[in-house]
Enzyme design. Structure first.
Site, PDB file in Angstrom:
ATOM      1  N   LYS A  21      10.360 -22.302 -28.063  1.00 45.42           N
ATOM      2  CA  LYS A  21      10.605 -23.744 -28.531  1.00 45.42           C
ATOM      3  C   LYS A  21      10.315 -24.836 -27.677  1.00 45.42           C
ATOM      4  O   LYS A  21      10.751 -24.673 -26.480  1.00 45.42           O
ATOM      5  CB  LYS A  21      11.983 -23.858 -29.199  1.00 45.42           C
TER       6      LYS A  21
ATOM      7  N   SER B 193      16.890 -20.432 -18.211  1.00 43.90           N
ATOM      8  CA  SER B 193      17.505 -19.263 -18.792  1.00 43.90           C
ATOM      9  C   SER B 193      17.442 -18.148 -17.884  1.00 43.90           C
ATOM     10  O   SER B 193      16.415 -17.770 -17.266  1.00 43.90           O
ATOM     11  CB  SER B 193      16.748 -18.970 -20.116  1.00 43.90           C
ATOM     12  N   ALA B 194      18.614 -17.213 -17.927  1.00 42.64           N
ATOM     13  CA  ALA B 194      18.544 -16.034 -17.127  1.00 42.64           C
ATOM     14  C   ALA B 194      17.455 -15.014 -17.719  1.00 42.64           C
ATOM     15  O   ALA B 194      17.072 -14.087 -17.223  1.00 42.64           O
ATOM     16  CB  ALA B 194      19.856 -15.379 -17.385  1.00 42.64           C
ATOM     17  N   ASP B 195      16.952 -15.291 -18.934  1.00 46.75           N
ATOM     18  CA  ASP B 195      15.901 -14.323 -19.693  1.00 46.75           C
ATOM     19  C   ASP B 195      14.817 -14.183 -18.478  1.00 46.75           C
ATOM     20  O   ASP B 195      13.888 -13.331 -18.349  1.00 46.75           O
ATOM     21  CB  ASP B 195      15.336 -14.868 -20.911  1.00 46.75           C
TER      22      ASP B 195
ATOM     23  N   GLU C 299      17.133  -8.057 -30.639  1.00 48.79           N
ATOM     24  CA  GLU C 299      18.174  -8.741 -30.063  1.00 48.79           C
ATOM     25  C   GLU C 299      19.335  -9.069 -31.109  1.00 48.79           C
ATOM     26  O   GLU C 299      18.991  -9.108 -32.419  1.00 48.79           O
ATOM     27  CB  GLU C 299      17.758  -9.985 -29.185  1.00 48.79           C
TER      28      GLU C 299
ATOM     29  N   ASP D  41      18.949 -26.048 -15.386  1.00 50.04           N
ATOM     30  CA  ASP D  41      19.041 -25.155 -16.595  1.00 50.04           C
ATOM     31  C   ASP D  41      17.856 -24.223 -16.632  1.00 50.04           C
ATOM     32  O   ASP D  41      16.874 -24.840 -17.505  1.00 50.04           O
ATOM     33  CB  ASP D  41      19.448 -26.027 -17.976  1.00 50.04           C
TER      34      ASP D  41
ATOM     35  N   VAL E  29      17.998 -12.331 -24.974  1.00 47.69           N
ATOM     36  CA  VAL E  29      16.511 -11.463 -24.484  1.00 47.69           C
ATOM     37  C   VAL E  29      17.080 -10.736 -23.303  1.00 47.69           C
ATOM     38  O   VAL E  29      16.812  -9.637 -23.018  1.00 47.69           O
ATOM     39  CB  VAL E  29      15.642 -12.445 -24.192  1.00 47.69           C
TER      40      VAL E  29
ATOM     41  N   LYS F  61      28.045 -14.978 -26.859  1.00 50.11           N
ATOM     42  CA  LYS F  61      26.704 -14.874 -26.612  1.00 50.11           C
ATOM     43  C   LYS F  61      26.500 -14.174 -25.135  1.00 50.11           C
ATOM     44  O   LYS F  61      26.784 -14.708 -24.213  1.00 50.11           O
ATOM     45  CB  LYS F  61      25.982 -16.400 -26.545  1.00 50.11           C
TER      46      LYS F  61
END
Ligand code: PSU
Ligand code: MN
Length: 303
Positions: A157, A138-140, A22, A136, A104, A84
């Protein structure tokens, strides 16, 4: 349509194992010039295992798999100025002919379009702490639900709520495999106190699992392969907990929202731990690139 570099085109023609990398990690995950140096070292780590690296980004609106050194320099130097790019951003960048570094999620999409099954990174996005209020997530995580790519990472993390992240993945049926570990690693640290779904002890077993998953149309979707940071590079958990706690406080104070949250926290942790976190980050990415490459070679041999 994806534009391939010469090296990637040749690998495709020859049926060589490819590993996607990535680029958000380059622009938003590390400072210049270490980001570009690391990107090049990671590509070398892939080649050293007999696979071919395909670093993915959007350049002037073109979806690219395989970047030149000059392109890596442009993205690395522009850093957080670069867009991003996650799933939602791809059509906008294409239409407006802009540059974007892929998260990602976006890297998985372009890897899939390129026929690449394995992808190495540092940490994936997930469910943020306090997501019950902020939403919140992530779209990952949704990308793992639908896109047939396996991602080797060092877990996530603890800026994230790792427990909720694993619950979310469980709900959506995304397998989380540990490589030589029973625990889901927490990026800088090998332990999180949370379990992976299955422990695997060799690359071949992982390749077999991928084959079973993707040879059955009903079982489409991604796979997470969690590879703990090598112990000689892992950081002290209590020290990291403090840095993460402080970074979250600073983000809250500054009202950071949306796609800015993750890059902001990464940069703050970087400052708070001096270079300790950066060194660990580089080492774990190299380690993931090597593992992804060995799995890619096994997977390619089974095809
Ligand atoms: N976590 C890291 N390093 C990173 C990222 C996450 O430890 O560089 C990047 C990856 O590109 C990941 C993205 O896909 O951040 C997730 O951003 P968000 O949380 O906004 O979905
Ligand atoms: Mn987010």
């Amino acid at each position: 349509m994806v534009v391939f570099s010469e090296e990637v085109s040749q690998a495709r023609r020859e049926g060589k194992a490819l590993v996607a990398l990535e680029s958000t990690i380059i622009s938003h995950g590390m400072p210049y010039p270490q980001n570009v140096e690391t990107a090049l070292r990671v590509e070398q780590a892939v080649r050293a295992e007999g696979a071919v690296p395909a670093t993915i980004a959007v350049m002037n609106g073109r979806l690219c798999a395989g970047l030149t050194i000059d392109e890596l320099e442009v993205l690395g130097k522009a850093g957080r100025q670069t867009v991003k790019a996650s799933r939602r951003d791809i059509p906008v960048l294409e239409a407006l002919k802009k540059n974007g570094t892929t998260t990602v999620a976006a890297t998985m999409i372009i890897a899939r379009m390129s026929g690449i099954n394995l992808f190495a990174t540092g940490g994936i996005g997930g469910v943020h702490r306090g997501a019950e209020k902020t939403f919140d997530i992530s779209a990952d995580l949704q990308e793992f639900v639908r896109t047939n790519v396996a991602v080797v990472c060092a877990g996530a993390k603890s800026i994230l709520d790792l427990s909720l992240t694993l619950e979310y993945l469980e709900t959506f049926g995304v397998p989380v495999l540990g490589f030589k570990t029973d625990e889901f690693p927490a990026f800088y640290c090998r332990e999180s106190g949370l379990q992976v779904n299955y422990r695997t002890d060799n690359e071949r077993d992982i390749a077999k699992i991928l084959k079973c998953k993707w040879s059955n149309e009903e079982l489409y979707g991604g796979v997470i392969i969690a590879n703990p940071i090598p112990s000689e590079f892992s950081l002290d958990k209590s020290e990291m907990d403090i840095a993460i706690h402080d970074a979250l406080g600073i983000a809250e104070m500054n009202g950071v929202r949306g796609k800015e949250v993750t890059p902001f926290l990464l940069a703050e942790i970087e400052k708070l731990t001096k270079s300790a976190s950066l060194k660990a980050n580089i080492e774990l990415v190299l380690n993931n690139a090597s593992l992804a490459s060995r799995i890619a070679v096994e997977y390619q041999a089974m095809k």
